[in-house]
Scaffold this active site. Structure first.
Site, PDB file in Angstrom:
ATOM      1  N   ARG A  88      54.943 -10.686  30.620  1.00  0.00           N
ATOM      2  CA  ARG A  88      54.638 -11.142  31.982  1.00  0.00           C
ATOM      3  C   ARG A  88      54.590 -12.662  32.075  1.00  0.00           C
ATOM      4  O   ARG A  88      54.355 -13.190  33.159  1.00  0.00           O
ATOM      5  CB  ARG A  88      53.279 -10.575  32.396  1.00  0.00           C
ATOM      6  CG  ARG A  88      53.358  -9.451  33.416  1.00  0.00           C
ATOM      7  CD  ARG A  88      51.952  -9.003  33.718  1.00  0.00           C
ATOM      8  NE  ARG A  88      51.821  -8.290  34.956  1.00  0.00           N
ATOM      9  CZ  ARG A  88      51.623  -6.970  35.032  1.00  0.00           C
ATOM     10  NH1 ARG A  88      51.591  -6.238  33.954  1.00  0.00           N
ATOM     11  NH2 ARG A  88      51.449  -6.407  36.208  1.00  0.00           N
ATOM     12  N   ARG A 171      47.629 -11.099  43.020  1.00  0.00           N
ATOM     13  CA  ARG A 171      48.548 -10.634  41.970  1.00  0.00           C
ATOM     14  C   ARG A 171      49.990 -11.038  42.294  1.00  0.00           C
ATOM     15  O   ARG A 171      50.754 -11.378  41.397  1.00  0.00           O
ATOM     16  CB  ARG A 171      48.441  -9.107  41.814  1.00  0.00           C
ATOM     17  CG  ARG A 171      47.097  -8.703  41.207  1.00  0.00           C
ATOM     18  CD  ARG A 171      46.872  -7.215  41.284  1.00  0.00           C
ATOM     19  NE  ARG A 171      47.779  -6.490  40.411  1.00  0.00           N
ATOM     20  CZ  ARG A 171      47.992  -5.181  40.488  1.00  0.00           C
ATOM     21  NH1 ARG A 171      47.372  -4.470  41.394  1.00  0.00           N
ATOM     22  NH2 ARG A 171      48.802  -4.612  39.636  1.00  0.00           N
TER      23      ARG A 171
HETATM   24  P1  AMP Z   1      49.822  -3.185  35.702  1.00  0.00           P
HETATM   25  O1  AMP Z   1      49.285  -1.837  35.411  1.00  0.00           O
HETATM   26  O2  AMP Z   1      51.102  -3.492  34.968  1.00  0.00           O
HETATM   27  O3  AMP Z   1      49.938  -3.455  37.194  1.00  0.00           O
HETATM   28  O4  AMP Z   1      48.752  -4.229  35.118  1.00  0.00           O
HETATM   29  C1  AMP Z   1      47.446  -4.306  35.673  1.00  0.00           C
HETATM   30  C2  AMP Z   1      46.805  -5.620  35.267  1.00  0.00           C
HETATM   31  O5  AMP Z   1      46.661  -5.684  33.822  1.00  0.00           O
HETATM   32  C3  AMP Z   1      47.578  -6.892  35.629  1.00  0.00           C
HETATM   33  O6  AMP Z   1      47.336  -7.314  36.971  1.00  0.00           O
HETATM   34  C4  AMP Z   1      47.031  -7.882  34.600  1.00  0.00           C
HETATM   35  O7  AMP Z   1      45.755  -8.348  34.958  1.00  0.00           O
HETATM   36  C5  AMP Z   1      46.866  -7.005  33.359  1.00  0.00           C
HETATM   37  N1  AMP Z   1      48.087  -7.033  32.519  1.00  0.00           N
HETATM   38  C6  AMP Z   1      48.948  -6.005  32.294  1.00  0.00           C
HETATM   39  N2  AMP Z   1      49.952  -6.387  31.495  1.00  0.00           N
HETATM   40  C7  AMP Z   1      49.741  -7.706  31.214  1.00  0.00           C
HETATM   41  C8  AMP Z   1      50.451  -8.690  30.462  1.00  0.00           C
HETATM   42  N3  AMP Z   1      51.601  -8.417  29.838  1.00  0.00           N
HETATM   43  N4  AMP Z   1      49.919  -9.942  30.397  1.00  0.00           N
HETATM   44  C9  AMP Z   1      48.767 -10.240  31.014  1.00  0.00           C
HETATM   45  N5  AMP Z   1      48.068  -9.376  31.748  1.00  0.00           N
HETATM   46  C10 AMP Z   1      48.535  -8.113  31.863  1.00  0.00           C
END
Ligand code: AMP
Ligand code: ADP
Length: 213
Positions: A88, A171
């Protein structure tokens, strides 16, 4: 086959990653799911990650890399994987490239699921998540067979804390400043493929299969 899913939060990365994983028999690795499982279990990693996630911020690279690098050495990754939500940031992408290069491996495709911001809030407010198996539904666009119950594992579906409109706005801001540059990064690497994520789930998947097959 090693695949990275790119796209804004709520673009449909997880939905498509699950379908890809089933079709090609490779694991679906979602850093978000791993963080949520840790939060649910109350682990030290989960406690640290929660403070960032609830604010719509990214979990720091160091913590994220520690969590994910370990995962690649598991036996089920031998034939590849589909990464959802990782990398990310540019430092995460560079760390991934470096660790693959050391093993003589590389990512095959980075698929950008393209959805404009104005569609995202609608998708997130209707999203329902299974914290047990990582299943993702939408109350209108992709409803489960039984209201509030995961089709795959029967667990209760929830509205994620970070899917509230005010957190979604943050986000998206974070996505544009820290994650969107990866589109250019993988474009320069010659492995970027873009699909129109505003289409129905089945049509998006058909476009992805046409790329992968
Ligand atoms: P997601 O389920 O992919 O929408 O991720 C939910 C949240 O987890 C994100 O908004 C970030 O806060 C954190 N997160 C997930 N993957 C990452 C990553 N590769 N790097 C940093 N934070 C992450
Ligand atoms: P991401 O993993 O990119 O954050 P999800 O796969 O969780 O996104 O999808 C976000 C929400 O949008 C979910 O509620 C999902 O069911 C719904 N969704 C996913 N793909 C589509 C689509 N092509 N059309 C309409 N809704 C979709």
């Amino acid at each position: 086959m090693k695949i990275i899913m790119l796209g804004a939060p709520g673009a449909g990365k997880g939905t498509q990653a699950k379908l890809i994983a089933e079709r090609y028999g490779i694991p679906h690795i979602s850093t978000g799911d791993i963080f949520r499982a840790n939060i649910k279990a109350g682990t030290p990693l989960g406690v640290k990650a929660k403070s960032f996630i609830d604010q719509g911020l990214l979990v720091p690279d160091e913590l994220t890399l520690e969590l994910i690098m370990d995962r690649f050495s598991a036996a089920d990754c031998a034939d590849g994987y589909v990464l959802d939500g990782f990398p990310r940031t540019l430092p995460q992408a560079e760390a991934l490239a470096k660790s693959l290069l050391e093993k003589g491996e590389a990512i095959d495709f980075a698929i950008d699921v393209d959805v404009p911001d104005e569609r995202i809030v609608n998708r997130m407010s209707g999203r329902r998540a299974c914290l047990k198996c990582g299943g993702t539904y939408h109350v209108k666009y992709n409803p489960p067979a039984v209201d509030g119950v995961c089709d795959a594992c029967g667990a209760e579906l929830v509205l994620r804390d970070d899917d509230k409109p005010e957190t979604v706005a943050k986000r998206l801001e974070v996505y544009h400043s820290l994650t969107q540059p990866l589109i250019e990064y993988y474009g320069n690497a010659g492995i970027l493929k873009t699909v129109d994520g505003t289409q129905d789930v089945d049509k998006v998947f058909a476009d992805i299969m046409a790329i992968l097959d």
